[in-house]
Design an enzyme around this catalytic site. Sequence first.
Site, PDB file in Angstrom:
ATOM      1  N   PRO A   1       0.770  -1.063  -0.053  1.00 23.77           N
ATOM      2  CA  PRO A   1      -0.150   0.065   0.018  1.00 23.77           C
ATOM      3  C   PRO A   1       1.011   1.335   0.014  1.00 23.77           C
ATOM      4  CG  PRO A   1      -0.894  -1.551   1.544  1.00 23.77           C
ATOM      5  CD  PRO A   1       0.346  -2.409   1.052  1.00 23.77           C
ATOM      6  N   CYS A   2       0.369   2.197  -0.661  1.00 19.87           N
ATOM      7  CA  CYS A   2       1.105   3.198  -0.938  1.00 19.87           C
ATOM      8  C   CYS A   2       0.749   4.551  -0.093  1.00 19.87           C
ATOM      9  CB  CYS A   2       0.735   4.021  -2.424  1.00 19.87           C
ATOM     10  SG  CYS A   2       1.486   2.952  -3.630  1.00 19.87           S
ATOM     11  N   PRO A   3      -0.499   4.675   0.666  1.00 24.14           N
ATOM     12  CA  PRO A   3      -0.937   5.770   1.512  1.00 24.14           C
ATOM     13  C   PRO A   3      -0.222   6.188   2.685  1.00 24.14           C
ATOM     14  CG  PRO A   3      -2.957   4.432   0.847  1.00 24.14           C
ATOM     15  CD  PRO A   3      -1.694   3.838   0.439  1.00 24.14           C
TER      16      PRO A   3
END
Length: 421
Positions: free
Chosen positions: A82-84
């Site tokens: 995940p990037c967030p």
Amino acid sequence: MGSAGRTLKVLEICAGAGGQALGLERAGFEHELLVELDANAVGTLRHNRPHWEVIEGDVADPAVWDPSDHKGEIALLAGGVPCPPFTIAGKQLGAGDERDLFAWAVEQVKIVQPRALLLENVRGLSMPRFAGYRQHVLDRLREFGYAAEWRVLNASDYGVPQLRPRFVLIAMASDDFAYFHWPETIGRPPTVGEVLFPLMSANGWHGADAWAAKTNRIAPTIVGGSKKHGGADLGPSRAKKAWGEMGVDGWALANAAPVGGDVFDIGPRLTCEMVARLQGWDDEEFFWEFTGKKTTRYRQIGNAFPPPVAKVLGIAIAAALNRTTEPRERDPDTMHDAIYRILRDRDDFMTITQINKAVDSPLEAHELERRISVLGRDFHIEVHQDGKKPLAYKLGGFKAFLGQEDHIRHEKFKKEIGRIS
């Protein structure tokens, strides 16, 4: 095939809808297993490759799968975690974000013992904010016997009509890593108009030629967004403005290409199929079908790793593992955070003066204090003051989720699971 005639097997975590998987397949890798949380993305993977073993669920849940089942059998451990936690547009919570799985993924290298590791994330992870985080990752991989490098790659350098910078980590055993070369760029990418003209004109829209001539640039970065905010649109206000200047209405997606004499105030909207083309999928080498409703399809597409970029990385990794390239002299390991290293290697407290004497280039006291404060976002920092003596600092544990049963991630994840993407 490997140097001993074996197939190069890949185990992919946080597989998404298959952008990386398709690219690695085209590079010659054979998928042993894919693990993905989102049911819509799992549906797309199974629709396109029924023979792949795809597991749906939290990749970090031992009840979903057991990494030790694949120990010593995998050529490549890959994933787009995940990037967030690292995105520039977000809060950059890093190790404090329940979605952060980067450090956890690195720990799986010790368990799975793949010959190579490929992890990709947003460019934000390359920023000074995460210098200590990156240093910890490199140090852990070194402890596991792997050499590693990070690099920002732009998808537009590999034929994708979109800038899309991604921060890529590659790691291998040192003997293999000597043969790894980052892929060469391949020249000017096609423009949005060149790529989308066949789709934009498919229903006989009279304005397609003029529109294609106007959209003679590459696209802004496609933003798939998360379940926490928004629907299917082409990103924040700045991105929508850039799309508008190209003659694209970025406020929503269309169900179909324009027809006949359609006239637009800004320009036509893109369909999911058009956005997929801008991510590198096509009707030939990178053919793929996305399942689900429009918004879920768009999120799958927008959050993906472009298949052409995954392919060139896969080819470069396979060449190193097969040793079909010339060995190279590696640059000395880049120091991402010297202050982290200094504190990590000391068991006692250190004052600002002591830390400054240990660094190669002394810093102003206020800058050192700021850097320690930034480190404190991802690591526990103990602070000690004895009477009139100056403050002293000691590096504690890493806050990131590494698989701990008592980590706060479990509670947060359970609470937010319906909105995590």
